[in-house]
Design a protein around this motif. Structure first.
Motif, PDB file in Angstrom:
ATOM      1  N   HIS A  97       3.566   9.396  22.610  1.00  0.00           N
ATOM      2  CA  HIS A  97       2.250   9.468  21.669  1.00  0.00           C
ATOM      3  C   HIS A  97       2.666   8.902  20.496  1.00  0.00           C
ATOM      4  O   HIS A  97       3.912   8.786  20.093  1.00  0.00           O
ATOM      5  CB  HIS A  97       2.133  10.820  21.680  1.00  0.00           C
ATOM      6  CG  HIS A  97       0.975  11.408  21.014  1.00  0.00           C
ATOM      7  ND1 HIS A  97       0.860  11.291  19.624  1.00  0.00           N
ATOM      8  CD2 HIS A  97      -0.109  11.695  21.289  1.00  0.00           C
ATOM      9  CE1 HIS A  97      -0.581  11.728  19.238  1.00  0.00           C
ATOM     10  NE2 HIS A  97      -0.973  11.809  20.432  1.00  0.00           N
ATOM     11  N   LEU A 150       2.507  16.002  16.980  1.00  0.00           N
ATOM     12  CA  LEU A 150       1.902  16.428  18.338  1.00  0.00           C
ATOM     13  C   LEU A 150       1.157  17.584  18.305  1.00  0.00           C
ATOM     14  O   LEU A 150      -0.128  17.389  18.841  1.00  0.00           O
ATOM     15  CB  LEU A 150       3.050  16.524  19.104  1.00  0.00           C
ATOM     16  CG  LEU A 150       3.913  15.325  19.680  1.00  0.00           C
ATOM     17  CD1 LEU A 150       5.356  15.592  20.600  1.00  0.00           C
ATOM     18  CD2 LEU A 150       3.146  14.454  20.368  1.00  0.00           C
ATOM     19  N   TYR A 159       4.336  12.694  31.635  1.00  0.00           N
ATOM     20  CA  TYR A 159       4.566  13.494  30.280  1.00  0.00           C
ATOM     21  C   TYR A 159       5.909  13.121  29.680  1.00  0.00           C
ATOM     22  O   TYR A 159       6.964  12.632  30.578  1.00  0.00           O
ATOM     23  CB  TYR A 159       4.486  15.007  30.525  1.00  0.00           C
ATOM     24  CG  TYR A 159       3.044  15.228  30.850  1.00  0.00           C
ATOM     25  CD1 TYR A 159       2.370  15.616  29.877  1.00  0.00           C
ATOM     26  CD2 TYR A 159       2.608  15.285  32.027  1.00  0.00           C
ATOM     27  CE1 TYR A 159       0.865  15.939  30.078  1.00  0.00           C
ATOM     28  CE2 TYR A 159       1.405  15.491  32.357  1.00  0.00           C
ATOM     29  CZ  TYR A 159       0.411  16.018  31.545  1.00  0.00           C
ATOM     30  OH  TYR A 159      -0.772  16.235  31.703  1.00  0.00           O
ATOM     31  N   SER A 204       4.568  16.145  26.059  1.00  0.00           N
ATOM     32  CA  SER A 204       3.377  15.408  25.475  1.00  0.00           C
ATOM     33  C   SER A 204       3.003  14.233  26.581  1.00  0.00           C
ATOM     34  O   SER A 204       3.998  13.673  27.487  1.00  0.00           O
ATOM     35  CB  SER A 204       3.426  15.061  24.305  1.00  0.00           C
ATOM     36  OG  SER A 204       4.605  13.955  24.161  1.00  0.00           O
ATOM     37  N   ALA A 245      -1.710  17.254  21.335  1.00  0.00           N
ATOM     38  CA  ALA A 245      -0.743  16.494  22.266  1.00  0.00           C
ATOM     39  C   ALA A 245       0.247  17.366  22.739  1.00  0.00           C
ATOM     40  O   ALA A 245       1.088  16.857  23.543  1.00  0.00           O
ATOM     41  CB  ALA A 245      -0.372  15.213  21.882  1.00  0.00           C
ATOM     42  N   LEU A 246       0.519  18.555  22.299  1.00  0.00           N
ATOM     43  CA  LEU A 246       1.501  19.360  22.784  1.00  0.00           C
ATOM     44  C   LEU A 246       1.027  19.960  24.141  1.00  0.00           C
ATOM     45  O   LEU A 246       0.402  21.035  24.208  1.00  0.00           O
ATOM     46  CB  LEU A 246       2.077  20.588  21.859  1.00  0.00           C
ATOM     47  CG  LEU A 246       2.924  20.135  20.819  1.00  0.00           C
ATOM     48  CD1 LEU A 246       3.305  21.507  19.833  1.00  0.00           C
ATOM     49  CD2 LEU A 246       4.185  19.776  21.232  1.00  0.00           C
ATOM     50  N   THR A 247       1.156  19.412  25.275  1.00  0.00           N
ATOM     51  CA  THR A 247       0.788  19.768  26.469  1.00  0.00           C
ATOM     52  C   THR A 247       1.440  21.326  26.853  1.00  0.00           C
ATOM     53  O   THR A 247       0.899  22.190  27.160  1.00  0.00           O
ATOM     54  CB  THR A 247       0.948  18.984  27.695  1.00  0.00           C
ATOM     55  OG1 THR A 247       0.233  17.588  27.116  1.00  0.00           O
ATOM     56  CG2 THR A 247       0.388  19.323  28.793  1.00  0.00           C
TER      57      THR A 247
END
Length: 173
Positions: free
Chosen positions: A163, A43, A80, A68, A48-50
């Protein structure tokens, strides 16, 4: 809860500690395939690590949570996935995981997320408002371990796709 507990965003210097604590946290979990540390790495590598938060106690990273983006088959945007969430075994059952989840959910809402979903323990996540949604699920996951929490708007229907990082089985290379 520890009065000196600090929940903060992940920093580059935390990566090694996050990997070690994730391995330790999942080591004895029978339902784990022991790839959570690789999922986090993938991630991170994919951008993609929000939201990636650590729990720090007396200067030591003792917990971590990742959020993510997910894709809803009905096109609903702004959702998410929560996970993995990890706390070092010696610090589990002390409210650290709960603090990470609460802070992460607040931060998701602050960035305009419309909801959050996860695969997790059937009893644990209800305390945060998560429910087993009717008409929404993840392929191959029993409905009793799939949870969703709507922040804004209608509950999506169909299937959720996490993801592709969740499919890794080893170190990213």
């Amino acid at each position: 809860m520890h009065s000196s507990l600090v929940i903060r965003p992940e920093m580059p210097g935390d990566v090694e500690a996050i990997t070690a604590l994730t391995i330790a946290a999942f080591a004895t979990l029978e339902v784990s395939n022991h790839t959570a540390q690789f999922v986090i790495e993938a991630l991170r590598n994919a951008g993609a690590l929000t939201i990636s938060l650590v729990a720090e106690l007396d200067g030591r990273v003792v917990g971590h949570i990742a959020f993510s983006p997910v894709v809803m088959s009905d096109g609903t945007a702004g959702w998410y996935g929560l996970g993995p969430v990890s706390v070092l075994p010696d610090f589990q059952r002390q409210g650290i995981g709960k603090a990470l989840i609460r802070e992460g959910l607040e931060r998701l809402q602050a960035i305009g997320a419309t909801g959050c979903c996860l695969v997790g323990h059937p009893e644990y996540y209800r305390q945060f408002g998560f429910v087993n949604p009717e008409g929404l699920g993840h392929e191959g996951v029993p409905p009793e371990v799939f949870f969703a929490l709507v922040f804004d708007g209608p509950e999506p229907t169909g299937t959720v796709s996490f993801h592709e990082a969740f499919m890794v089985s080893g170190p990213c290379g």
